[in-house]
Write a protein that holds these residues in place. Structure first.
Motif, short mmCIF file in Angstrom:
data_model
loop_
_atom_site.label_atom_id
_atom_site.label_comp_id
_atom_site.label_asym_id
_atom_site.label_seq_id
_atom_site.Cartn_x
_atom_site.Cartn_y
_atom_site.Cartn_z
N MET A 13 45.60 40.05 45.92
CA MET A 13 46.24 40.41 44.46
C MET A 13 47.61 40.23 44.68
SD MET A 13 44.09 43.56 43.20
CE MET A 13 45.04 43.75 41.85
N ILE A 28 42.73 37.04 36.17
CA ILE A 28 41.63 36.92 37.24
C ILE A 28 41.15 38.54 37.42
CG2 ILE A 28 40.90 36.53 39.61
CD1 ILE A 28 43.31 34.66 39.80
N HIS A 43 35.02 44.17 43.87
CA HIS A 43 34.70 44.16 45.22
C HIS A 43 33.38 44.81 45.52
CE1 HIS A 43 33.73 48.63 44.61
NE2 HIS A 43 34.67 48.64 43.66
N LEU A 60 46.16 39.83 37.70
CA LEU A 60 45.02 40.52 38.42
C LEU A 60 44.68 41.64 38.21
CD1 LEU A 60 44.61 38.12 40.70
CD2 LEU A 60 46.80 38.43 40.22
N LEU A 63 38.66 38.95 52.73
CA LEU A 63 39.63 39.22 51.83
C LEU A 63 40.73 39.81 52.65
CD1 LEU A 63 37.87 40.59 48.79
CD2 LEU A 63 38.59 38.31 49.24
N TRP A 93 40.82 44.13 47.37
CA TRP A 93 41.32 42.57 46.98
C TRP A 93 42.99 42.88 47.19
CZ3 TRP A 93 39.61 38.06 45.66
CH2 TRP A 93 37.94 37.75 45.30
N CYS A 118 38.74 40.90 39.64
CA CYS A 118 38.47 40.78 41.05
C CYS A 118 37.40 42.07 41.33
CB CYS A 118 39.72 41.00 42.03
SG CYS A 118 41.02 39.62 41.44
N ALA A 125 41.51 44.63 39.52
CA ALA A 125 40.55 45.02 40.25
C ALA A 125 40.19 46.29 39.96
CB ALA A 125 41.29 44.89 41.70
N ALA A 141 36.15 36.66 39.81
CA ALA A 141 36.18 36.70 41.24
C ALA A 141 35.25 37.98 41.97
CB ALA A 141 37.81 36.67 42.01
N HIS A 153 33.44 39.49 45.63
CA HIS A 153 32.97 39.67 47.10
C HIS A 153 32.03 40.58 47.25
CE1 HIS A 153 33.63 41.49 51.02
NE2 HIS A 153 33.67 40.26 51.42
#
Length: 298
Positions: free
Chosen positions: A47, A30, A34, A56, A282, A43, A32, A58, A101, A103
């Motif tokens: 995570m 995944i 921000h 994960l 989050l 995240w 991620c 990020a 993913a 946000h």
């Protein structure tokens, strides 16, 4: 049990992205993304909740925290962030689809990537973020969303980076703390954000995301002009992968109207609404976000 976070850098061609990583690299990936004014740690709690089952990654997106910060507004057009993500995913998931993913601004990049490269994305997760066409329509048609989005024009103004840095970023902290439904900004989180915002050039670079965006925010009561986002056929902005939206119902920056019409662009859409959570979902409800993602991925 808290999962350890590992750090590294990935060369994306134009520069290096600083990345946080958790979980077994052999597990499903995944990535991620921000938003503003966050950095990878937006995240962090999610995570850690997911790291027992997933891998994960990020990144600090370009312009933020410890990643590269090219000069000029044009360097922050969406296609550059999509190229960054293409390089990043090629490093962590070469030839294999992954879960994406996002946000806030991370959602904008996630939508753009999923639209451009549906074969690279197995599933798309967005937490309090907006499809670009739905967001533009909400700003034009919903007076509450237009009023809520006026801050975008303020953040596009010259010299705003200096003003936001005054008094040790007091305005930035108020922007977050005044729009959250939960008391998550403890001393450690505050220190992390202050460090990220204080990285040389980070505040100006992150504001360039707003300046480069094609989204139009008319003054309150003004007529809506033409938007290139709204003249595109829905097929050009279609999300052709299974898509989950996780929506904190107390969001004051993004009103519920931002979800109106999303199903016209997403044939396989699921929306999970979380009560008692706002824009910073989050941080506010990381356990519920992690559970929703786990259910969606299966």
């Amino acid at each position: 049990m808290t999962q350890s976070i590992r750090f590294g850098h990935v060369d994306c061609g134009e520069g290096e992205l600083h990345c946080a990583e958790a979980g077994d690299p052999a597990a499903p990936l995944i990535i991620c993304l921000h938003g503003f004014p966050e950095y990878w740690a937006g995240w962090r709690d999610v995570m850690e909740a997911l790291a027992g089952r997933f891998h994960l990654v990020a990144p600090d997106q370009r312009g933020f925290n410890r990643s590269f910060k090219p000069a000029g507004v044009d360097a922050y057009r969406t296609h550059h962030m999509v190229a960054d993500l293409a390089a990043l995913s090629g490093r962590y998931s070469p030839g294999r689809p992954f879960v994406l993913a996002g946000h806030d601004w991370g959602a904008a990049v996630a939508y753009a990537f999923a639209i451009a490269y549906p074969g690279r994305v197995s599933r798309l997760v967005v937490a309090n973020g907006v499809h670009p066409a739905c967001f533009q329509r909400a700003i034009f048609d919903d007076p509450a969303q237009r009023a809520a989005s006026q801050y975008i024009n303020k953040l596009r103004a010259p010299g705003v980076a200096v003003r936001l840095a005054e008094d040790n970023y007091a305005k930035m902290l108020r922007m977050i703390e005044g729009t959250t439904g939960a008391n998550w900004m403890d001393e450690a989180a505050r220190a992390g954000y202050l460090e990220a915002w204080s990285q040389p050039g980070a505040m100006e670079a992150s504001l360039n995301w707003y300046r480069a965006s094609p989204v139009i925010v008319p003054d309150i009561g003004a007529a809506a002009p033409k938007s290139k986002l709204l003249v595109k056929p829905p097929g050009e902005l279609a999300v052709r992968v299974p898509h989950l939206v996780i929506w904190g119902e107390e969001d004051t920056a993004l009103r519920p109207s931002c979800l109106d019409g999303l199903d016209a662009y997403v044939p396989d859409l699921r929306i999970e609404r979380i009560a008692g959570a706002g824009h910073w979902i989050l941080h506010e409800k990381p356990g519920e976000v992690a559970e929703a993602i786990t259910r969606f991925i299966g």
